[in-house]
Write an enzyme that holds these catalytic residues in place. Sequence first.
Site, mmCIF file in Angstrom:
data_model
loop_
_atom_site.group_PDB
_atom_site.id
_atom_site.type_symbol
_atom_site.label_atom_id
_atom_site.label_comp_id
_atom_site.label_asym_id
_atom_site.label_seq_id
_atom_site.Cartn_x
_atom_site.Cartn_y
_atom_site.Cartn_z
ATOM 1 N N ALA A 23 39.345 52.264 36.190
ATOM 2 C CA ALA A 23 40.210 51.241 35.610
ATOM 3 C C ALA A 23 41.673 51.613 35.772
ATOM 4 C CB ALA A 23 39.877 51.046 34.136
ATOM 5 N N GLU A 83 41.207 47.830 46.089
ATOM 6 C CA GLU A 83 41.479 49.125 46.745
ATOM 7 C C GLU A 83 42.761 49.075 47.580
ATOM 8 O OE1 GLU A 83 39.343 51.302 44.944
ATOM 9 O OE2 GLU A 83 39.343 52.349 46.856
ATOM 10 N N PHE A 106 39.888 43.610 35.446
ATOM 11 C CA PHE A 106 39.270 43.646 36.785
ATOM 12 C C PHE A 106 38.527 44.952 37.050
ATOM 13 C CE2 PHE A 106 42.889 40.703 38.524
ATOM 14 C CZ PHE A 106 42.375 39.652 37.781
HETATM 15 C C1 LIG Z 1 36.780 41.359 41.970
HETATM 16 C C2 LIG Z 1 37.803 42.397 41.695
HETATM 17 C C3 LIG Z 1 37.412 43.683 41.426
HETATM 18 C C4 LIG Z 1 38.358 44.655 41.136
HETATM 19 N N1 LIG Z 1 37.945 45.914 40.789
HETATM 20 C C5 LIG Z 1 38.869 46.802 40.325
HETATM 21 C C6 LIG Z 1 38.463 48.060 39.779
HETATM 22 O O1 LIG Z 1 37.287 48.394 39.757
HETATM 23 N N2 LIG Z 1 39.409 48.869 39.246
HETATM 24 C C7 LIG Z 1 40.734 48.521 39.260
HETATM 25 O O2 LIG Z 1 41.550 49.293 38.759
HETATM 26 N N3 LIG Z 1 41.153 47.362 39.787
HETATM 27 C C8 LIG Z 1 40.244 46.487 40.296
HETATM 28 N N4 LIG Z 1 40.656 45.291 40.808
HETATM 29 C C9 LIG Z 1 42.064 44.990 40.832
HETATM 30 C C10 LIG Z 1 42.677 45.043 42.228
HETATM 31 O O3 LIG Z 1 42.752 46.354 42.682
HETATM 32 C C11 LIG Z 1 44.039 44.356 42.146
HETATM 33 O O4 LIG Z 1 43.808 42.982 41.966
HETATM 34 C C12 LIG Z 1 44.869 44.603 43.375
HETATM 35 O O5 LIG Z 1 45.255 45.933 43.455
HETATM 36 C C13 LIG Z 1 46.113 43.721 43.403
HETATM 37 O O6 LIG Z 1 46.813 43.783 42.218
HETATM 38 P P1 LIG Z 1 47.231 42.429 41.451
HETATM 39 O O7 LIG Z 1 46.029 41.581 41.396
HETATM 40 O O8 LIG Z 1 47.895 42.795 40.209
HETATM 41 O O9 LIG Z 1 48.248 41.766 42.446
HETATM 42 P P2 LIG Z 1 49.824 42.063 42.498
HETATM 43 O O10 LIG Z 1 50.040 43.518 42.551
HETATM 44 O O11 LIG Z 1 50.482 41.291 41.454
HETATM 45 O O12 LIG Z 1 50.173 41.469 43.930
HETATM 46 C C14 LIG Z 1 50.432 40.077 44.176
HETATM 47 C C15 LIG Z 1 50.770 39.916 45.650
HETATM 48 O O13 LIG Z 1 51.955 40.698 45.973
HETATM 49 C C16 LIG Z 1 51.683 41.581 47.005
HETATM 50 N N5 LIG Z 1 52.452 42.809 46.807
HETATM 51 C C17 LIG Z 1 52.413 43.638 45.751
HETATM 52 N N6 LIG Z 1 53.245 44.666 45.941
HETATM 53 C C18 LIG Z 1 53.843 44.498 47.147
HETATM 54 C C19 LIG Z 1 54.805 45.227 47.907
HETATM 55 N N7 LIG Z 1 55.313 46.372 47.472
HETATM 56 N N8 LIG Z 1 55.173 44.728 49.107
HETATM 57 C C20 LIG Z 1 54.652 43.571 49.560
HETATM 58 N N9 LIG Z 1 53.747 42.846 48.899
HETATM 59 C C21 LIG Z 1 53.343 43.303 47.691
HETATM 60 C C22 LIG Z 1 50.202 41.812 46.953
HETATM 61 O O14 LIG Z 1 49.703 42.250 48.203
HETATM 62 C C23 LIG Z 1 49.689 40.452 46.571
HETATM 63 O O15 LIG Z 1 49.592 39.668 47.736
HETATM 64 C C24 LIG Z 1 39.718 44.327 41.143
HETATM 65 C C25 LIG Z 1 40.117 43.034 41.449
HETATM 66 C C26 LIG Z 1 39.180 42.069 41.723
HETATM 67 C C27 LIG Z 1 39.638 40.686 42.028
#
Ligand SMILES: Cc1cc2nc3c(=O)[nH]c(=O)nc-3n(C[C@H](O)[C@H](O)[C@H](O)COP(=O)(O)OP(=O)(O)OC[C@H]3O[C@@H](n4cnc5c(N)ncnc54)[C@H](O)[C@@H]3O)c2cc1C
Lengths: 364, 415
Positions: free
Chosen positions: B136, B392, B170
């Site tokens: 997490a 990931e 998530f």
């Molecule tokens: C089904 C599912 C399972 C998951 N399982 C896990 C889990 O087991 N453990 C866990 O910890 N998380 C988990 N996640 C979370 C997942 O890792 C995150 O959703 C992911 O890392 C993206 O973060 P965010 O959703 O907050 O998007 P944000 O970080 O808000 O990103 C939004 C957009 O901005 C882009 N972006 C962000 N930063 C930058 C940058 N520096 N430069 C350019 N573009 C950028 C991203 O690529 C994305 O397109 C899961 C998510 C889902 C949907």
Amino acid sequence: MYAFEPSEEQQMLIDVVKRFAENDVRPVARDAEEGDDYSPDLIEKGWELGVLQASVPEEYGGFGDYSALTGVLAMEELAWGDMAAAMAVMTPSLFALPILLAGNEDQKQSYLPPLVEAEWQPYTAALIEPHFDFDPGDLRTTAVQEGDTYVINGEKIYVPFAEGAEAFIVYASLDGQTQGFIVPAELEGITIGERSKLLGINALPNYSVTFEGVRIPAGNRLGGPEGHDFAPVITSARLGMAAIGLGVAKAAFEYSRDYAKEREVFGVKVAQKQAIAFMLAEMATEIEAIRLLTWEAAWMVDNDHPEAFKQAYLAYTGAMDMAMMVTDRAVQILGGHGYIREYPVEMWMRNGRGIANLLGMAMI
Amino acid sequence: MIDFSTPKPIEKQMVALQTVAENMMRPVSRYFDEHEHEVPWDYINFMHMAMRQTGAGSLAPKEKKSSDEKKKYPPIGYQSLAFMLEMLSWGDVGMYLVTPGGGLGAAAVEAAGTPEQKAKFLARFKGEKPTFAAMAMTEPHCGSDTSAIRTTAVLDPETNEWVLNGEKIFVTAGHKALELSDGFVVVWATIDPEAGHAGMRPFVVEAGTSGVKVTKLEHKMGIRVSDTAAIVLQDARVPYDHILGSPEVIKKKTTKGFKRAMATFDATRPLVAATGVGVARATLELLKEMLAQEGIEIRYGLPRNKLTAIEREIIDMEVMLRSAWLLVIKAVWMADNRKHNPLEASMSKLRAGDVVTKITQRAVELMGPLGYSRQYFFEKWFRDAKITDIYEGTGQINRLVVARNVLGYRGSQLR
Ligand SMILES: Cc1cc2nc3c(=O)[nH]c(=O)nc-3n(C[C@H](O)[C@H](O)[C@H](O)COP(=O)(O)OP(=O)(O)OC[C@H]3O[C@@H](n4cnc5c(N)ncnc54)[C@H](O)[C@@H]3O)c2cc1C
Ligand SMILES: Cc1cc2nc3c(=O)[nH]c(=O)nc-3n(C[C@H](O)[C@H](O)[C@H](O)COP(=O)(O)OP(=O)(O)OC[C@H]3O[C@@H](n4cnc5c(N)ncnc54)[C@H](O)[C@@H]3O)c2cc1C
């Protein structure tokens, strides 16, 4: 067992080829492209690195065993120096490799040692034909058997070093099958045309050649009276072009990466803009992806894998797109300077396009 | 030596895994897609039994091999996992995610834990019942920007316990780890909210810990059989030694501990890429099969301008798929051989994310009206595929990692 590191011998070859590409080829590549050509000395020096010789067994004048993989590794480095130089240095292999891969014992004994043991000589091959849907598997040039001769008719283009050549492998359709024929240059009916002017690789002298009722003894059919399988030949050509694509792309990637780290825009380096950095990331990934695909295909060839033909086709298909994508972006990253001939990237972009169009002009 | 032959032990393992994928996953794949949050116990129990017997797919510490044995066979643990995940995801990628045995949680313990911690936390996966673990990191307000997490860990000197507060979202398999088995969640929290990455530490939070609650299960576009949980930690107390890593790393204000733990991703990113490749392969195979039924065979070897549009598509897909898989293999091979592989790991992940989304999207289009029907798997795999490019590390984050590596930039130079 997976492993991704070249053997010690391969690494030694890579290193010497790389040194030649960097110290000898790069400094003169632009002038060669603009009309100077490569000097015979430079071509001879490249030939003596022994890329082909390392692929030919001792009994035929070489000092190694055929390895498509070793060839791919060396060719990438050579083409990193310059695509036209790589093709020029390796032109004799267009004649030697089909004989090695598809010739009969007689042909190997009589043609290989004098070619492989000597200095660079203009032995070459004629495959490409002047129509848009040119297909190596469906040629318009024909060979017809008449008694104990074959008669060849047709028009070929982009034949490297045809002017002054000693002999050609000419590919022709024999009853619908592509077959190679060993054709000494002095035979009647062979006309060497004008030197071709192309989009790129202008440092490689290449010509159109017409064959009009050219008669060769039946024994000159590649593989002998039974002929040969075309697959290993075209596979070697595909891998050769794929490897060249890797070399050209690597050159363009490295140059644009280094440029982007130097050039400033809006108070930061160009490379610090994600729009550029992401392009570079994708270029690097694409090159590595297609490199692995090409290596695998070459490894399959070396291991008589049943999928080798298909895999080499996939690698070549991937390489033509990869080379275009990477070289196009390299020009883009340099901005206006990319378009200027003082910089090498526009040349690499023109050369990179050729990976798709010039199948048969290089083999490994 | 460059070598592309699959290690023999892996080849053997693949036969059994394909049977599992074909017989235990595909027949129920649609059912669980349409009955979100139902648990595929048959599959879970079967996999638990099978993995206990064979030791396959487990990151739990194995008995030490003699040095003779080691010499005989170079390590192939991650390679073997990549093959396994690819095949199971070929069966059903959502179901693969509910395979018992530790997943990302165990991987974090494996990467960042001390030998004692590994022994303590990983042994449970070999027990009687199927057991799950989760990881997490993500919080409601931040995902990619991990330095912004707000969950806190404070040491209570009286009891020598860490007190955790915050909300995680998530969390893949979070529900199974905390409520359906005696598993654990590796929770990332900060011991110094001002310090960014330097303050971040991973904590093992076991099932049954008071103050930990699963508050929500998400409803998703795809991989519906996999539970995605929200977890609230309210004065959740864990023993001192549940902080992963050696004590000096725990105290010092350095990013060393964080970096070591983030190195988990160097191992897990190619594995996630492998799952994407599995979905892509499933799609391409079904596509070719259905085209073959219509008499369409792909003519490999023709110049591209002589191919039909469909042939071109298929050949492009084959190039994408195979090269993506080879990037995965190279990255896990490096992990097995202890070569530093963040560049290759991120390359494989970004490429697989691109490839699986493209292939599944094109497949739906190519199949015309049939592609859109729930009678076929195309539309499901289209939905399942997209997550590959998100978790990931999103495609963008992995591009950043690759770019920094090829440019020799630090995080501060390119963010
Ligand atoms: C089904 C599912 C399972 C998951 N399982 C896990 C889990 O087991 N453990 C866990 O910890 N998380 C988990 N996640 C979370 C997942 O890792 C995150 O959703 C992911 O890392 C993206 O973060 P965010 O959703 O907050 O998007 P944000 O970080 O808000 O990103 C939004 C957009 O901005 C882009 N972006 C962000 N930063 C930058 C940058 N520096 N430069 C350019 N573009 C950028 C991203 O690529 C994305 O397109 C899961 C998510 C889902 C949907
Ligand atoms: C044939 C030719 C004719 C021309 N004619 C004229 C003319 O008549 N008059 C004239 O004034 N100029 C002319 N130009 C110049 C042309 O307009 C510039 O080359 C162009 O604006 C790009 O600038 P640059 O070459 O300095 O590239 P740079 O600005 O150095 O850009 C390098 C790279 O960085 C990218 N980049 C730059 N800033 C950003 C950003 N903020 N975010 C993301 N990426 C960025 C660019 O897109 C490019 O890929 C000409 C150029 C050529 C080649």
